[in-house]
Design a protein around this motif. Structure first.
Motif, PDB file in Angstrom:
ATOM      1  N   PHE A 236       0.792  -1.237   0.000  1.00  0.00           N
ATOM      2  CA  PHE A 236       0.000   0.000   0.000  1.00  0.00           C
ATOM      3  C   PHE A 236       0.821   1.282   0.000  1.00  0.00           C
ATOM      4  O   PHE A 236       0.303   2.342  -0.321  1.00  0.00           O
ATOM      5  CB  PHE A 236      -0.932   0.020   1.219  1.00  0.00           C
ATOM      6  CG  PHE A 236      -2.022  -1.003   1.127  1.00  0.00           C
ATOM      7  CD1 PHE A 236      -3.037  -0.866   0.183  1.00  0.00           C
ATOM      8  CD2 PHE A 236      -2.038  -2.097   1.964  1.00  0.00           C
ATOM      9  CE1 PHE A 236      -4.047  -1.802   0.089  1.00  0.00           C
ATOM     10  CE2 PHE A 236      -3.051  -3.044   1.877  1.00  0.00           C
ATOM     11  CZ  PHE A 236      -4.052  -2.895   0.940  1.00  0.00           C
ATOM     12  N   ARG A 237       2.077   1.224   0.431  1.00  0.00           N
ATOM     13  CA  ARG A 237       2.809   2.468   0.627  1.00  0.00           C
ATOM     14  C   ARG A 237       4.014   2.599  -0.278  1.00  0.00           C
ATOM     15  O   ARG A 237       4.938   3.345   0.020  1.00  0.00           O
ATOM     16  CB  ARG A 237       3.246   2.591   2.087  1.00  0.00           C
ATOM     17  CG  ARG A 237       2.134   2.348   3.061  1.00  0.00           C
ATOM     18  CD  ARG A 237       1.784   3.512   3.886  1.00  0.00           C
ATOM     19  NE  ARG A 237       1.323   4.671   3.186  1.00  0.00           N
ATOM     20  CZ  ARG A 237       0.700   5.670   3.791  1.00  0.00           C
ATOM     21  NH1 ARG A 237       0.484   5.655   5.069  1.00  0.00           N
ATOM     22  NH2 ARG A 237       0.294   6.712   3.107  1.00  0.00           N
ATOM     23  N   ALA A 241      -0.182   4.264  -5.196  1.00  0.00           N
ATOM     24  CA  ALA A 241      -1.230   4.096  -4.185  1.00  0.00           C
ATOM     25  C   ALA A 241      -2.304   3.144  -4.703  1.00  0.00           C
ATOM     26  O   ALA A 241      -2.492   3.001  -5.909  1.00  0.00           O
ATOM     27  CB  ALA A 241      -1.855   5.442  -3.861  1.00  0.00           C
ATOM     28  N   ILE A 242      -2.975   2.478  -3.788  1.00  0.00           N
ATOM     29  CA  ILE A 242      -4.199   1.757  -4.150  1.00  0.00           C
ATOM     30  C   ILE A 242      -5.344   2.667  -3.716  1.00  0.00           C
ATOM     31  O   ILE A 242      -5.438   3.052  -2.552  1.00  0.00           O
ATOM     32  CB  ILE A 242      -4.275   0.393  -3.436  1.00  0.00           C
ATOM     33  CG1 ILE A 242      -3.096  -0.504  -3.829  1.00  0.00           C
ATOM     34  CG2 ILE A 242      -5.605  -0.312  -3.751  1.00  0.00           C
ATOM     35  CD1 ILE A 242      -3.017  -0.883  -5.305  1.00  0.00           C
TER      36      ILE A 242
ATOM     37  N   ASN B 281      -6.036   9.162   0.936  1.00  0.00           N
ATOM     38  CA  ASN B 281      -6.313   7.799   0.560  1.00  0.00           C
ATOM     39  C   ASN B 281      -5.400   6.811   1.277  1.00  0.00           C
ATOM     40  O   ASN B 281      -4.973   5.830   0.713  1.00  0.00           O
ATOM     41  CB  ASN B 281      -6.117   7.718  -0.959  1.00  0.00           C
ATOM     42  CG  ASN B 281      -6.608   6.432  -1.506  1.00  0.00           C
ATOM     43  OD1 ASN B 281      -7.787   6.142  -1.468  1.00  0.00           O
ATOM     44  ND2 ASN B 281      -5.684   5.621  -2.016  1.00  0.00           N
ATOM     45  N   PRO B 283      -3.974   3.820   3.697  1.00  0.00           N
ATOM     46  CA  PRO B 283      -4.511   2.520   4.129  1.00  0.00           C
ATOM     47  C   PRO B 283      -4.817   2.513   5.628  1.00  0.00           C
ATOM     48  O   PRO B 283      -4.572   3.492   6.327  1.00  0.00           O
ATOM     49  CB  PRO B 283      -3.379   1.548   3.801  1.00  0.00           C
ATOM     50  CG  PRO B 283      -2.144   2.370   3.781  1.00  0.00           C
ATOM     51  CD  PRO B 283      -2.548   3.743   3.344  1.00  0.00           C
TER      52      PRO B 283
END
Lengths: 342, 373
Positions: A236-237, A241-242, B281, B283
């Protein structure tokens, strides 16, 4: 990647997920607290510079369309290109055998003929957890002159597995649509493989973290793997980006007396009890003295005081009353359906 | 375009000097609050929650972060046809240009903007207050009273009254006296800096005040006294909810710490009169094996591997192993290394604290870490 448009087949549905896929398709299965599986192919396409994506919808599309909306969160709500919601065929509404039904292309041939701008199509399924840049694969495809290039990845054992993702020219797609006007039950991948010789079929192998979610075991394993902070960070990082639907929740409050270990927790939760090795979604409440271990909890669940839950997956809006004890097996977790009060 | 009943003008140009290092690079309304919000979120959310869909935002001091954050107003549902968010900065004309010289001057320079919407009333707001308020109720009172100006007031303790602009009222809540920070107050009804003007009255008052060279071009100091002297209908609207001016480090710190109380006076969790923000955005947050969290707020995108006690983490904050954060506010994207001790401190956005750093103490002044160490 202006010369590439995307097609995501989101109408495939897996079996063996019990209640979890009762009213949703696997593309809208929640993952890692904030995401749904569709976020991965959508974000990957957008991150690879693809600005036109057709999304083939399942018969039960409510949860999926609620999530993707106009495509705004993926920068796909725009004048040039953007997100195209494409109807799936009735036959494939709940297909759990074929992922790429030719009939779905046939009913949507106008999208490919007229609306989608680009010479090449990147076609993907919607049940792989991965953060990929397709650019190199597309470049390789164009340079190689092959008819189709299929994507592969290396699994944990180093074995090459299909990624259910491929590049093909628009011309080839239109040719197939013309040649098989009524072949509704054919699978596009199988058709391409039989129609063209080995020399026309290319392959591209991604060296990245890819987890196809085909079974409930895959799902549990992938969620568990994310509890390794390095894997979570890489997925994710990284540089890409997702993206997902933003819900703008208040921060999570960790009250005095809570014990939280090795867990993924998004904003919007209220935690007073114990949470260990869990993946929580937004708006989950864990009351004082409640204990969650090895659980995946979807949005809006309430775990009342004194309750112990181990190895379980709780769908949305589940309320577990005071002092209930629920234990699933490590490999076969309990699945508790949506809206239940136990 | 149909005539609007009310549009809002939000004063967001102030530097907020008393917030020290926190406003070195951003305007006060853009300072982070409660982990995920920025101060301006409260006024903007109040607008949309009150049915006001047109907001002019007057910027001047360091507007870049604020502009970027506001975008097209979509995060607050303020991206609407025939309205929405408009950032209004000082501008030049053929006769030259000037900065906004006072609160009233800022509105004066945007008379044309307001005229385009042709509103019956104009709501004047500050972008630096923390509160939830339904302006529609205040507007109802304004219309019912046939007022030229309605000022939102709240009761303050008598001993504090001399720090505020004090309104003296008759039994029907008509204002007959206004005193700015009076030494011997004869009322404890303090102005909250929230005004609803009938636009024709305000328009005329702004033009007259502009010609007055002695005027400081300020609502409190000039416009309101002049309207009062002219015998206009000025009314007070009583507000009894939570309202905080977060203009000083102490009030900024304390009002955030109040969010951690069991029965917090300002409820950011309830969905009625919800406070919106331009969320990113990030996580889910990762809470490590050895993390300890006590009475703390944590946003998305954090990695918590140390101990948090009575603290607030903004989004994308990392607290590495062995670090203990106590009674502190860590603003977004800050990175706290291994084995740090941070007590009663505010760590600014994006600040990097190296391993083993000790900051702040249990008592005494609140420590503000403005830049990376």
């Amino acid at each position: 990647m202006n010369n590439v448009f995307g097609i995501i087949f989101a109408n495939y549905n897996a079996s063996g997920f019990g209640e979890l896929l009762h009213r949703r398709t696997i593309a809208s299965l929640p993952f890692a607290g904030r995401y749904r599986l569709i976020d991965f192919p959508l974000s990957n396409m957008v991150n690879s510079g693809i600005g036109t994506v057709g999304l083939i919808m399942p018969a039960a599309y409510r949860s999926l369309i609620d999530h993707v909306g106009s495509g705004k969160e993926w920068n796909l709500s725009k004048k040039i290109g953007g997100l195209f919601i494409l109807p799936g065929t009735v036959f494939s509404g709940s297909s759990n055998t074929e992922k790429f039904m030719l009939s779905d292309l046939l009913v949507n041939h106008r999208y490919i003929e007229r609306r989608a701008e680009g010479t090449y199509a990147l076609i993907s399924s919607a049940n792989e957890v991965c953060n990929l840049d397709y650019t190199e694969m597309i470049e390789q495809h164009i340079e190689s002159g092959k008819t189709v290039t299929f994507a592969y990845f290396k699994d944990e054992n180093g074995e090459e597995k299909s990624l259910d993702c491929f590049v093909v020219s628009r011309e080839t797609l239109l040719g197939i649509i013309k040649s098989y006007p009524r072949s509704s039950h054919l699978d596009l991948v199988e058709l391409l493989k039989s129609e063209f010789g080995q020399d026309d079929l290319g392959r591209y192998v991604f060296d990245a973290f890819v987890r196809p979610i085909d079974t409930i075991e895959d799902y549990i394993k992938a969620n568990r793997e994310l509890l390794d902070s390095q894997i979570h960070k890489n997925l994710f990082r990284g540089e890409r980006a997702i993206f997902t639907k933003i819900q703008d929740e208040a921060p999570t409050i960790y009250n005095d007396g809570c014990v939280v270990k090795n867990s993924l927790i998004p904003a919007g939760c209220n935690i007073s009890g114990t949470v260990e090795n869990c993946v929580l979604a937004r708006n989950v409440e864990v009351e004082e003295g409640a204990c969650l271990k090895n659980c995946i909890v979807f949005q809006h669940c309430i775990i009342k005081r004194g309750t112990v839950i181990e190895n379980a997956i709780l769908d949305k809006y589940v309320t577990v009353s005071t002092s209930v004890r629920l234990c699933g097996g490590t490999e076969r977790p309990l699945i508790i359906g949506k809206n239940l009060t136990l | 375009m149909s005539r609007k009943s009310c549009i809002a003008m939000l004063l967001a140009g102030g530097q907020g000097t008393r917030l020290g290092a926190l406003t070195d690079r951003v305007a006060k309304p853009a300072v982070s609050f409660g982990g995920k919000y920025r101060i301006i979120d409260f006024s903007l959310s109040n607008c949309i929650n009150s049915g006001i869909d047109t907001v002019g935002i007057l910027v001047q001091y360091r507007p870049a972060t604020l502009n970027r954050y506001l975008g097209n107003g979509q995060a607050w549902d303020l991206d609407v046809m025939g309205g929405g968010v408009h950032v209004l900065s000082p501008y030049a004309t053929q006769k030259g240009g000037s900065w906004y010289e006072g609160t009233a001057d800022a509105i004066y320079h945007n008379i044309n903007f307001i005229d385009r919407y042709d509103p019956e009333n104009v709501l004047i707001l500050s972008g630096d207050h923390i509160y939830k308020m339904d302006y529609a109720k205040m507007l109802d009172a304004h219309i019912k009273n046939k007022a030229d100006l309605t000022v939102s007031v709240m009761e303050v303790p008598w001993e504090e009254a001399s720090r505020f602009g004090i309104m003296t009222l008759d039994e029907k809540d008509r204002i007959f006296k206004f005193s700015e920070k009076p030494k011997n107050p004869d009322s404890n009804m303090a102005s909250m800096g929230i005004y609803i003007f009938s636009w024709d009255v305000l328009r005329k008052a702004l033009k007259e005040d502009h010609e007055d060279e002695a005027s400081e071009k300020d609502f409190g100091k000039n416009i309101i006294p002049k309207l009062l002297a002219a015998g206009k209908r000025l009314f007070a609207y009583h507000f009894d909810g939570y309202w905080k001016d977060v203009g000083t480090i102490d009030s900024y710190y304390n009002s955030q710490m109040e969010l951690l109380e069991k029965e917090a006076p300002l409820n950011i969790f309830e969905h009625s009169m919800r406070i919106f923000s331009n969320s990113n955005n990030s996580p889910s947050s990762f809470i490590g094996q050895d993390a300890v969290l006590k009475n703390s707020l944590v946003c998305n995108g954090c990695g918590v591997f140390g101990t948090l006690e009575h603290s607030i983490l903004g989004f994308d904050v990392v607290v590495r192993d062995g670090s203990v954060i106590k009674d502190s506010i860590i603003l977004p994207s800050a990175h706290i290394g291994d084995n740090c001790r941070i007590t009663r401190a505010i760590v600014n956005e994006g600040v990097v604290i190296p391993d083993g750093t000790v900051i702040g103490s249990e008592d005494g002044e609140i420590t503000v870490v403005g830049k990376s160490l």
